[in-house]
Every structure is written in C-alpha cells, then in structure tokens.
Design a protein around this motif. Sequence first.
Motif, mmCIF file in Angstrom:
data_model
loop_
_atom_site.group_PDB
_atom_site.id
_atom_site.type_symbol
_atom_site.label_atom_id
_atom_site.label_comp_id
_atom_site.label_asym_id
_atom_site.label_seq_id
_atom_site.Cartn_x
_atom_site.Cartn_y
_atom_site.Cartn_z
ATOM 1 N N LEU A 183 85.884 39.518 36.300
ATOM 2 C CA LEU A 183 86.822 38.606 35.653
ATOM 3 C C LEU A 183 87.114 37.393 36.525
ATOM 4 C CD1 LEU A 183 89.468 40.905 33.926
ATOM 5 C CD2 LEU A 183 87.806 39.385 32.830
ATOM 6 N N ASN A 184 87.027 37.589 37.815
ATOM 7 C CA ASN A 184 87.284 36.489 38.745
ATOM 8 C C ASN A 184 86.009 35.986 39.419
ATOM 9 O OD1 ASN A 184 90.237 36.171 38.609
ATOM 10 N ND2 ASN A 184 90.241 38.299 39.324
ATOM 11 N N GLY A 185 84.873 36.245 38.763
ATOM 12 C CA GLY A 185 83.622 35.669 39.231
ATOM 13 C C GLY A 185 83.004 36.349 40.433
ATOM 14 N N ASP A 186 83.403 37.581 40.702
ATOM 15 C CA ASP A 186 82.821 38.302 41.830
ATOM 16 C C ASP A 186 81.867 39.368 41.299
ATOM 17 O OD1 ASP A 186 82.159 39.764 44.058
ATOM 18 O OD2 ASP A 186 84.172 39.684 44.920
ATOM 19 N N TYR A 187 80.574 39.077 41.398
ATOM 20 C CA TYR A 187 79.560 39.964 40.844
ATOM 21 C C TYR A 187 78.863 40.796 41.926
ATOM 22 C CZ TYR A 187 80.433 37.343 36.623
ATOM 23 O OH TYR A 187 81.052 36.761 35.534
ATOM 24 N N HIS A 188 79.560 41.042 43.015
ATOM 25 C CA HIS A 188 79.070 42.044 43.959
ATOM 26 C C HIS A 188 79.109 43.406 43.265
ATOM 27 C CE1 HIS A 188 80.090 38.867 46.877
ATOM 28 N NE2 HIS A 188 79.277 39.482 47.711
ATOM 29 N N LEU A 189 78.156 44.237 43.608
ATOM 30 C CA LEU A 189 78.154 45.570 43.003
ATOM 31 C C LEU A 189 79.328 46.396 43.521
ATOM 32 C CD1 LEU A 189 74.358 46.470 43.229
ATOM 33 C CD2 LEU A 189 75.640 45.740 41.197
ATOM 34 N N ASP A 190 79.947 47.075 42.614
ATOM 35 C CA ASP A 190 81.008 47.999 42.999
ATOM 36 C C ASP A 190 80.373 49.285 43.536
ATOM 37 O OD1 ASP A 190 84.092 48.505 42.583
ATOM 38 O OD2 ASP A 190 83.034 50.365 42.057
ATOM 39 N N GLU A 191 81.125 49.956 44.361
ATOM 40 C CA GLU A 191 80.636 51.216 44.940
ATOM 41 C C GLU A 191 80.224 52.209 43.857
ATOM 42 O OE1 GLU A 191 83.601 53.057 47.323
ATOM 43 O OE2 GLU A 191 82.189 54.343 48.378
ATOM 44 N N THR A 192 80.877 52.122 42.711
ATOM 45 C CA THR A 192 80.622 53.097 41.641
ATOM 46 C C THR A 192 79.470 52.708 40.722
ATOM 47 O OG1 THR A 192 82.192 52.019 40.150
ATOM 48 C CG2 THR A 192 83.066 53.717 41.624
ATOM 49 N N ASP A 193 78.834 51.571 40.983
ATOM 50 C CA ASP A 193 77.787 51.104 40.070
ATOM 51 C C ASP A 193 76.644 52.121 39.954
ATOM 52 O OD1 ASP A 193 76.340 48.858 38.552
ATOM 53 O OD2 ASP A 193 74.905 49.454 40.115
ATOM 54 N N GLU A 194 76.196 52.310 38.735
ATOM 55 C CA GLU A 194 75.072 53.215 38.506
ATOM 56 C C GLU A 194 73.922 52.515 37.806
ATOM 57 O OE1 GLU A 194 76.659 56.538 36.376
ATOM 58 O OE2 GLU A 194 77.618 57.392 38.156
ATOM 59 N N GLY A 195 74.057 51.183 37.643
ATOM 60 C CA GLY A 195 73.007 50.447 36.936
ATOM 61 C C GLY A 195 71.995 49.793 37.853
ATOM 62 N N ALA A 196 72.420 49.389 39.042
ATOM 63 C CA ALA A 196 71.536 48.602 39.915
ATOM 64 C C ALA A 196 71.494 49.099 41.348
ATOM 65 C CB ALA A 196 71.999 47.142 39.919
ATOM 66 N N LYS A 197 72.512 49.812 41.765
ATOM 67 C CA LYS A 197 72.617 50.205 43.175
ATOM 68 C C LYS A 197 71.535 51.217 43.534
ATOM 69 C CE LYS A 197 76.498 52.180 44.718
ATOM 70 N NZ LYS A 197 76.228 53.316 45.597
ATOM 71 N N ASP A 198 70.738 50.853 44.528
ATOM 72 C CA ASP A 198 69.667 51.706 45.068
ATOM 73 C C ASP A 198 68.442 51.828 44.159
ATOM 74 O OD1 ASP A 198 71.201 52.168 47.309
ATOM 75 O OD2 ASP A 198 72.051 54.047 46.527
ATOM 76 N N PHE A 199 68.314 50.940 43.179
ATOM 77 C CA PHE A 199 67.158 51.030 42.290
ATOM 78 C C PHE A 199 66.141 49.911 42.505
ATOM 79 C CE2 PHE A 199 70.386 53.411 39.818
ATOM 80 C CZ PHE A 199 69.691 54.602 39.683
ATOM 81 N N GLY A 200 66.309 49.100 43.550
ATOM 82 C CA GLY A 200 65.359 48.030 43.806
ATOM 83 C C GLY A 200 64.211 48.472 44.693
ATOM 84 N N THR A 201 63.338 47.531 44.981
ATOM 85 C CA THR A 201 62.222 47.822 45.878
ATOM 86 C C THR A 201 62.342 46.960 47.129
ATOM 87 O OG1 THR A 201 59.809 48.038 46.015
ATOM 88 C CG2 THR A 201 60.634 46.076 44.902
ATOM 89 N N ASP A 202 61.833 47.470 48.222
ATOM 90 C CA ASP A 202 61.916 46.805 49.524
ATOM 91 C C ASP A 202 60.936 45.631 49.569
ATOM 92 O OD1 ASP A 202 61.695 46.102 52.239
ATOM 93 O OD2 ASP A 202 62.066 48.158 52.910
ATOM 94 N N LEU A 203 61.451 44.420 49.782
ATOM 95 C CA LEU A 203 60.612 43.228 49.838
ATOM 96 C C LEU A 203 60.480 42.684 51.261
ATOM 97 C CD1 LEU A 203 61.925 41.413 46.615
ATOM 98 C CD2 LEU A 203 59.739 42.604 46.909
ATOM 99 N N SER A 204 60.831 43.500 52.234
ATOM 100 C CA SER A 204 60.805 43.010 53.617
ATOM 101 C C SER A 204 59.387 42.749 54.110
ATOM 102 C CB SER A 204 61.499 44.003 54.554
ATOM 103 O OG SER A 204 60.840 45.252 54.540
ATOM 104 N N ALA A 205 58.412 43.298 53.436
ATOM 105 C CA ALA A 205 57.020 43.027 53.811
ATOM 106 C C ALA A 205 56.277 42.360 52.662
ATOM 107 C CB ALA A 205 56.323 44.328 54.206
ATOM 108 N N ASP A 206 57.004 41.701 51.786
ATOM 109 C CA ASP A 206 56.362 41.044 50.653
ATOM 110 C C ASP A 206 55.368 39.983 51.143
ATOM 111 O OD1 ASP A 206 56.491 40.490 47.605
ATOM 112 O OD2 ASP A 206 56.654 38.509 48.537
ATOM 113 N N ALA A 207 54.247 39.901 50.485
ATOM 114 C CA ALA A 207 53.189 38.986 50.928
ATOM 115 C C ALA A 207 53.546 37.521 50.687
ATOM 116 C CB ALA A 207 51.887 39.324 50.204
ATOM 117 N N SER A 208 54.391 37.242 49.720
ATOM 118 C CA SER A 208 54.693 35.850 49.394
ATOM 119 C C SER A 208 55.959 35.340 50.063
ATOM 120 C CB SER A 208 54.811 35.684 47.890
ATOM 121 O OG SER A 208 55.791 36.569 47.387
ATOM 122 N N TYR A 209 57.006 36.156 50.108
ATOM 123 C CA TYR A 209 58.278 35.690 50.694
ATOM 124 C C TYR A 209 59.060 36.893 51.219
ATOM 125 C CZ TYR A 209 62.035 32.288 51.342
ATOM 126 O OH TYR A 209 62.969 31.434 51.894
#
Lengths: 125, 332
Positions: free
Chosen positions: B266-292
């Motif tokens: 509501l106040n423009g803060d789109y940091h994930l909440d601790e309780t999030d179950e939609g996005a938290k821990d579901f990404g992939t590691d890009l630390s060795a990405d070939a492009s960036y």
Amino acid sequence: MATREIAIALFSAPGRAQEGDIITIRNPLGYVGRKEQNLFLWFLVDDTGLPSDEELLSQGSLGEKRKYKIDLTTLKSLDASLDLTRLRDPLDRYQPFLQPDSRDGTFSRVHTPLTGTSIVTNKEL
Amino acid sequence: MASSRLTSLNENVSTYGDGTRDYTSLGTWEAATDIDLVTATAGERLECYPDAEFDDSILLISATTSAEYFRTITCAPGNEPNGVFSNGVVFRYTGGAGTVFNINENYAALYDLSLSKTGNTTGTMFVVSAGVTSPKIVGVVIDEAVNNGTGGITGIALATNTSGAAIVNCGVFNCESIGIALGATGANNYVFNCTAVGNDKGFAATGGSERSIFINCLADNNTTYDFGTEGAATISPSSDFNASSDATAPGSSSRIDQTFTFLDALNGDYHLDETDEGAKDFGTDLSADASYPFDDDTDGDTRTGDWDIGFDEFVVVSSGGSIITIYRRRRR
C-alpha cells in the motif's frame, strides 16, 4: 509569457556540442552548479513562440548534438558590454546575465528575460 | 561478490543537485562529459543528491565509450531507493512528451534512481528508453508514469537496435502502459530479477523473435497481462524461473497463478515479506550467468541460498547469536 532559464554551450567539440547550442532549458531554479559556470552561459528568456523543450533540445537531422542555437554575436548585439573573449575562456566563470554566488550557486543578479524568438536559431533553416 | 552495478575504470565523479553541487542540469553534465572516454582512459560518473525532486531529463549520446570506459548516472552513496520509490533521489519529469532518461550511448549505466513522468500526448512516452549496445539499468525504481493524453507510457523500453542490454534488480510500478518492454530484433537482451506490479502490462516482448530473455522476474496484478508479447514478437525460450499472478509467466520452472506477499504494498514497498510463498526461494542462481553475472539484489544485499524471484532477496542474518531479519532499509 513564461520566463525560462537557458544554458548555451561556450565550447565546441568536433561531432559534439558547438558554441551557442542550447544545452538546457527549464523553469527557473535560481541557481547553477559549480561546474556549470564556465562552460555554459546562463540567462533568462521569454519562451513565447518558441518550439517545445523537446524540439529545442533535439538533435540535428545530420546527427548534430543540437538543432537549435543562440549565437554569441546575437547576444552581443543586444548587450554591447558582453565580453566574448571572457565568455570563450573555459577557465573564466564569467556570467554577465546571472551572477552566481560561489557558495550556493544562487543568482545575485536577475535581468529582464530576453525575447526567445529574436535570438533562437534553427541551424537547419 | 559480483555486483550488478558495474563500474567504469578511472571514473571522474561529478555531483548533481542544487547550487552547492557540480551540476544542476543533466544536460550540462552530458554536454561537458561528451568526449572520447576510451582515448582519455576514463569514465564519467554523475552522483545525484536528494536536494529536491528534479524535473529534468537527459539524452545521453555521442561520447566514445567501451566496456571499460563509459558514463554512469546514479545516486550519491547512501541515497539508494533500495526498492522503494520514495526513498530514492526522485526525478519526476513533467516536460512535454519527452523521455526522462534517453540512453543512446553504448555501455551507458543508469543505477539506483527513482523515476516518474507525467505528460499529455497522443503518442507513447517512455520513462527510460535505450537503443544501443550493452546499456545497464540496475536498481532503478519507476512509479506512477501517467500520460494524461490518449497515448500510453512505458517504464523501460528497449528500441529495435538494442543489444546486450541488462535490466537488473529494477522495480516498475503503476505505469499506464507496459512496465518493461523489449523491442530489440537482432540480439538478445536480458531482464533479470525485476519486479513489475500494477502496470497495464508487466513484462513484454514488443519486437524480435526470441530476443527477450526474462529470468527471475516477478509480475503481480498487471491489468492486461503479467508477461506477454505485442505484435509478432516472441519471448526467448531461455526465459525461466519467473512468477506471475496470472497464467503468463514464461518457462517450465516458472510459477503461475501465484499470490505474493509484500512488506507494505500500500505504501509502495514491494520487498518480499517473510511469509511470502509465491516468489521466495523459487529463483535460479545467476551468479555465474554467461551474459550478466551478479549476486546482489536491489538493496545491494548479497543473494544467498535459493534465490528469490523479483528485485528483492529476503535476507536473514545472524548477529551476536541472535537472528535479525533484514526487511529493507528505509530512511524516511
């Protein structure tokens, strides 16, 4: 009539800004920065009849940095006291129209706005 | 640690803000630093201070640059938006139909600023546009881009001649048209770990065949679609690990029809909440990405463990034997 602050280039670089190019036009802030006081000439204009800001700051059709300029000689014809040698000295913070305070950049002298349509030139016409 | 904010070698730093700074106009800095940076073996960096909200814009063009020597516009240290528009150095451009940050210079970088625009035109406006090789847009937050005319307004748009662009850790909210639009036709461009909420369309391929690569991007509550295409454009099959509130997130490991829990939307803060179950821990590691390759988030926090989708990595750190939960760094 709307009074605007304008800055034109006091230097020329091949393929880049040329002397007199309109570099910025904005609603008056009443101050300029430390590095803007020797490479640019600041003054007020009445923008009645001038093209839009986007047009004034647009590139030329052949890739020139700016399409519009204000000749220093035109300004000299309006104010004979203008020292063109000092204006062209890149180390001289000579601002004859708006004299910035060295501490905070605020203008200590304000002049009657110049008539924009009588000084702005479209380089492509 | 691989920062997503790449820096030029040998940077000359100038400041932007009120009359106590070096520059009060983006245009004068641009003209004064428009040189052959490669020959000078130096980069140029403009650091912006929150002395005011700035009604200013820039066409960044014609300096000679390279991957090592380029121009950067960013905030002064300590003034990062950290994902929240109101926290950052705000540029709210109201002038005509022009683009706020028009990047037409190879390798240029735009980092950690809060950008908005209102205008009135029948055409399409852009908050940020780029049409060059390898521009970098990182940590930028865009909010409330409104065209009061009949046209639209897009947050970040890449033109057809763009190649190798990296849009990373950005948040794009409440744009009247598309949040992030990739229109390049001839080369790949990358949108990594960005968040788009409340736009008409979240992430879009608007040109090219399979040139738009979206990875770890979060789209929520965008009106027409979260992820989509315009015209004949298609999204690259390399896109994956995205998440959407509708059924459009591309990629076999992406998550569709998700509900996200933000810290304070509501106040423009789109940091994930601790309780999030939609996005938290579901990404992939890009630390060795070939492009960036990178391993930080919009706050500059290091991403660890299973990466989160979107611009924020929810971070828990231990200190003195106790667990401290780091939500975000809010100054105001």
